[in-house]
Design a protein around this motif. Structure first.
Motif, PDB file in Angstrom:
ATOM      1  N   HIS A   1      40.697  38.231  22.495  1.00  0.00           N
ATOM      2  CA  HIS A   1      41.326  37.718  21.274  1.00  0.00           C
ATOM      3  C   HIS A   1      42.793  38.114  21.118  1.00  0.00           C
ATOM      4  O   HIS A   1      43.393  37.824  20.086  1.00  0.00           O
ATOM      5  CB  HIS A   1      40.560  38.226  20.040  1.00  0.00           C
ATOM      6  N   SER A   2      43.364  38.796  22.094  1.00  0.00           N
ATOM      7  CA  SER A   2      44.711  39.336  21.869  1.00  0.00           C
ATOM      8  C   SER A   2      45.605  39.140  23.075  1.00  0.00           C
ATOM      9  O   SER A   2      45.181  38.644  24.120  1.00  0.00           O
ATOM     10  CB  SER A   2      44.627  40.828  21.516  1.00  0.00           C
ATOM     11  N   GLY A   3      46.865  39.531  22.897  1.00  0.00           N
ATOM     12  CA  GLY A   3      47.839  39.524  23.975  1.00  0.00           C
ATOM     13  C   GLY A   3      48.371  40.930  24.188  1.00  0.00           C
ATOM     14  O   GLY A   3      47.803  41.904  23.691  1.00  0.00           O
ATOM     15  N   PHE A   4      49.492  41.032  24.882  1.00  0.00           N
ATOM     16  CA  PHE A   4      50.084  42.343  25.159  1.00  0.00           C
ATOM     17  C   PHE A   4      50.875  42.857  23.962  1.00  0.00           C
ATOM     18  O   PHE A   4      51.619  42.104  23.328  1.00  0.00           O
ATOM     19  CB  PHE A   4      51.019  42.269  26.368  1.00  0.00           C
TER      20      PHE A   4
ATOM     21  N   LEU B   1      54.368  46.162  27.819  1.00  0.00           N
ATOM     22  CA  LEU B   1      55.197  45.433  28.781  1.00  0.00           C
ATOM     23  C   LEU B   1      56.170  46.374  29.486  1.00  0.00           C
ATOM     24  O   LEU B   1      56.507  46.169  30.649  1.00  0.00           O
ATOM     25  CB  LEU B   1      55.942  44.306  28.063  1.00  0.00           C
ATOM     26  N   LEU B   2      56.605  47.407  28.771  1.00  0.00           N
ATOM     27  CA  LEU B   2      57.435  48.440  29.399  1.00  0.00           C
ATOM     28  C   LEU B   2      56.602  49.284  30.360  1.00  0.00           C
ATOM     29  O   LEU B   2      57.022  49.576  31.482  1.00  0.00           O
ATOM     30  CB  LEU B   2      58.063  49.335  28.322  1.00  0.00           C
TER      31      LEU B   2
ATOM     32  N   ASN C   1      49.028  38.804  35.622  1.00  0.00           N
ATOM     33  CA  ASN C   1      49.476  39.068  34.251  1.00  0.00           C
ATOM     34  C   ASN C   1      48.297  39.020  33.279  1.00  0.00           C
ATOM     35  O   ASN C   1      48.466  38.821  32.083  1.00  0.00           O
ATOM     36  CB  ASN C   1      50.576  38.087  33.823  1.00  0.00           C
ATOM     37  N   SER C   2      47.088  39.225  33.816  1.00  0.00           N
ATOM     38  CA  SER C   2      45.875  39.231  32.999  1.00  0.00           C
ATOM     39  C   SER C   2      45.790  40.508  32.173  1.00  0.00           C
ATOM     40  O   SER C   2      46.011  41.609  32.680  1.00  0.00           O
ATOM     41  CB  SER C   2      44.646  39.115  33.898  1.00  0.00           C
ATOM     42  N   LEU C   3      45.422  40.337  30.916  1.00  0.00           N
ATOM     43  CA  LEU C   3      45.235  41.488  30.032  1.00  0.00           C
ATOM     44  C   LEU C   3      44.107  42.381  30.536  1.00  0.00           C
ATOM     45  O   LEU C   3      44.183  43.608  30.446  1.00  0.00           O
ATOM     46  CB  LEU C   3      44.914  40.993  28.615  1.00  0.00           C
ATOM     47  N   TYR C   4      43.067  41.774  31.099  1.00  0.00           N
ATOM     48  CA  TYR C   4      41.931  42.550  31.594  1.00  0.00           C
ATOM     49  C   TYR C   4      42.358  43.472  32.730  1.00  0.00           C
ATOM     50  O   TYR C   4      41.923  44.629  32.807  1.00  0.00           O
ATOM     51  CB  TYR C   4      40.816  41.614  32.076  1.00  0.00           C
TER      52      TYR C   4
ATOM     53  N   LEU D   1      44.985  49.776  24.257  1.00  0.00           N
ATOM     54  CA  LEU D   1      46.244  49.375  24.870  1.00  0.00           C
ATOM     55  C   LEU D   1      46.582  50.221  26.100  1.00  0.00           C
ATOM     56  O   LEU D   1      46.167  51.377  26.207  1.00  0.00           O
ATOM     57  CB  LEU D   1      47.375  49.497  23.841  1.00  0.00           C
ATOM     58  N   PHE D   2      47.383  49.635  26.989  1.00  0.00           N
ATOM     59  CA  PHE D   2      47.856  50.373  28.160  1.00  0.00           C
ATOM     60  C   PHE D   2      49.087  51.181  27.743  1.00  0.00           C
ATOM     61  O   PHE D   2      50.229  50.754  27.909  1.00  0.00           O
ATOM     62  CB  PHE D   2      48.191  49.416  29.305  1.00  0.00           C
ATOM     63  N   GLN D   3      48.807  52.335  27.186  1.00  0.00           N
ATOM     64  CA  GLN D   3      49.839  53.243  26.691  1.00  0.00           C
ATOM     65  C   GLN D   3      49.445  54.672  27.056  1.00  0.00           C
ATOM     66  O   GLN D   3      48.256  54.963  27.269  1.00  0.00           O
ATOM     67  CB  GLN D   3      49.984  53.128  25.173  1.00  0.00           C
TER      68      GLN D   3
END
Length: 505
Positions: free
Chosen positions: A26-29, A34-35, A67-70, A120-122
């Motif tokens: 249901h979401s994007g980045f 992105l950084l 560029n897949s969120l998964y 998130l990828f953080q």
């Protein structure tokens, strides 16, 4: 660990992962992601805003060339499952059985705090993971006084440091071990020199990188206090923390605070209680953001669950049902921590509780990942139109200047599909990756509303596109502007010199 323990843990791992995969759908980045993804293309011993290990994970994810969120949430999802497993193991080591395990893990599921920060990828999710792993080893060391657990504790704490610097608050809390004769005497018998050597070996490359680059992380924290932290009161921070942890979880958190200090397992619990308290007090002193406290919540919950299991439910089994029912009611707040609903459903239900009124905006959506799928598609399409409009001779050396690192990151992640040139930026860690030599005669600049920001650097700057964002939660991001910039007044080396004190602006 019993078979029932394993089944409970497996059940909550499946629930946790399922929620995160639904949220991915249901979401994007989010902008910072992105950084972080870009760091995988620039491996180093440090970055302007954070330690180096996020870059290693990004590098592995980038191998998939997707560029897949998964794909780019792969390590975040692995980490959130490991957090569930090791909080469960902490609960068991502290003496908890099935009911305590169930209550602890249910609180993790219903807490908005552990939705978005573990989605998130953080560095945040990896900081939580290694804080949890470190605390697990602290529990085992306090319980068994075995040197190997002290070595594991040292290792996990320092790896956590290389993911997120706020684990220093956890390391400060470890000084509690010297307050108690039993742990103090045992530590002094260990090979402390060896542990110091391990610590220096692990962190020295990053410290050296910070030194060579004039400690940019201190500049970042200074900027953070100037723009954010000094504007947030400690009371507001605690209010936000309670909401993030889920107010219903207070039925575990409040008794946990009492039980840590008053339990009949004083030898085991008190060093842990003092460790948690010292970390908490230091965070309060420095007025850290509410999410800095989330690992502390993870370490407190098991004590509250054990209190209910051993002091109440053991003698009054029926109490388990109302306590569980109350916690299940708290699941209504899951959607405030991650997009488990479609964006359209969010706008017509959850949004009304979080909205911000922005002059010129239609909505004020709190988290940008809710709408960035559409945002970046539109941005790339408009950039392509501008790039295609250039004469062929200007296209050949053209580059895109992203004013914000998220804009540069979006171009570099999605731009290949649109045959766009690579992007550079002087914002955040992108400053370290700027090209050298002469600037191209024609550049495309992408920014939010920044007035005449690009004019000093080119002879001619023309605004060609304005992209409206009805969901922005601040006026600056209502519009993205696309400019065509011609005839640069300086080369890339001079540009880097001009921006060396403006990296975090």
């Amino acid at each position: 660990m019993t078979k029932q323990n394993k089944l409970i843990i497996a059940f909550f791992c499946i629930i946790k992962l399922t929620l995160h995969l639904i949220a991915d759908y249901h979401s994007g980045f989010q902008g910072d992601e992105l950084l972080h993804i870009e760091t995988g293309k620039h491996l180093a011993f440090g970055y302007m805003e954070f330690p180096p290990l996020i870059g290693v994970l990004a590098f592995i994810q980038n191998i998939f060339n997707s560029n897949s969120l998964y794909i780019h949430h792969l390590f975040s999802h692995i980490s959130c499952i490991l957090i569930v497993i090791y909080v469960a193991k902490i609960t068991i080591e502290l003496g908890g059985k099935n009911k305590a395990l169930f209550l602890t893990l249910l609180c993790i599921i219903i807490a908005p705090a552990f939705g978005r920060t573990q989605q998130l990828f953080q560095p945040v999710v990896f900081g939580q993971l290694f804080w949890t792993l470190g605390f697990y080893q602290l529990v085992r060391y306090t319980k068994y006084l075995d040197q190997k657990y002290l070595t594991y504790l040292t290792f996990f704490a320092l790896i956590g440091f290389l993911f997120k610097y706020d684990i220093l608050f956890f390391i400060f809390g470890l000084s509690s071990l010297f307050f108690f004769k039993r742990t103090r005497e045992t530590i002094l018998k260990q090979n402390i020199v060896l542990h110091i050597a391990i610590a220096l070996l692990i962190v020295s490359p990053n410290i050296y990188w910070q030194y060579v680059n004039n400690f940019p992380v201190l500049q970042m924290f200074s900027r953070l206090y100037e723009t954010q932290l000094d504007k947030i009161s400690r009371i507001d921070n605690l209010k936000n923390l309670i909401l993030a942890a889920n107010p219903i979880s207070l039925i575990l958190i409040f008794p946990a605070i009492f039980y840590m200090f008053k339990s009949n397992k004083a030898e085991l619990y008190k060093p842990l209680a003092f460790s948690i308290t010292l970390s908490f007090l230091l965070l309060i002193f420095y007025n850290g953001k509410s999410y800095y406290f989330f690992p502390i919540i993870l370490t407190i919950l098991p004590f509250g669950a054990i209190f209910w299991e051993q002091k109440v439910i053991q003698n009054h089994k029926w109490v388990m049902f109302p306590v569980t029912f109350l916690l299940f009611l708290g699941s209504i707040l899951i959607s405030f921590g991650m997009p488990v609903y479609t964006f359209n459903h969010y706008l017509h239900s959850i949004y009304k509780y979080e909205k911000k009124d922005i002059i010129g905006g239609k909505y004020g959506v709190k988290y940008d990942e809710y709408y960035t799928q559409e945002k970046w598609k539109k941005t790339m399409s408009e950039l392509k139109k501008v790039f295609d409009s250039l004469p062929e001779n200007e296209k050949q050396n053209c580059e895109i200047w992203g004013k914000h690192y998220a804009q540069a990151g979006a171009v570099n992640l999605f731009g290949k599909e649109y045959n766009l040139p690579k992007a550079f930026s002087y914002h955040g860690s992108y400053y370290s990756w700027t090209p050298g030599g002469e600037m191209p005669n024609t550049a495309i600049a992408l920014s939010y509303q920044v007035g005449e920001f690009f004019n000093p650097y080119f002879e001619k700057v023309t605004l060609v596109k304005s992209i409206y964002n009805p969901y922005a939660d601040n006026e600056e991001e209502l519009y993205q502007r696309i400019y065509i910039c011609k005839n640069p007044k300086q080369n890339f080396e001079k540009m880097k010199d001009l921006f060396k004190h403006r990296i975090f602006e």
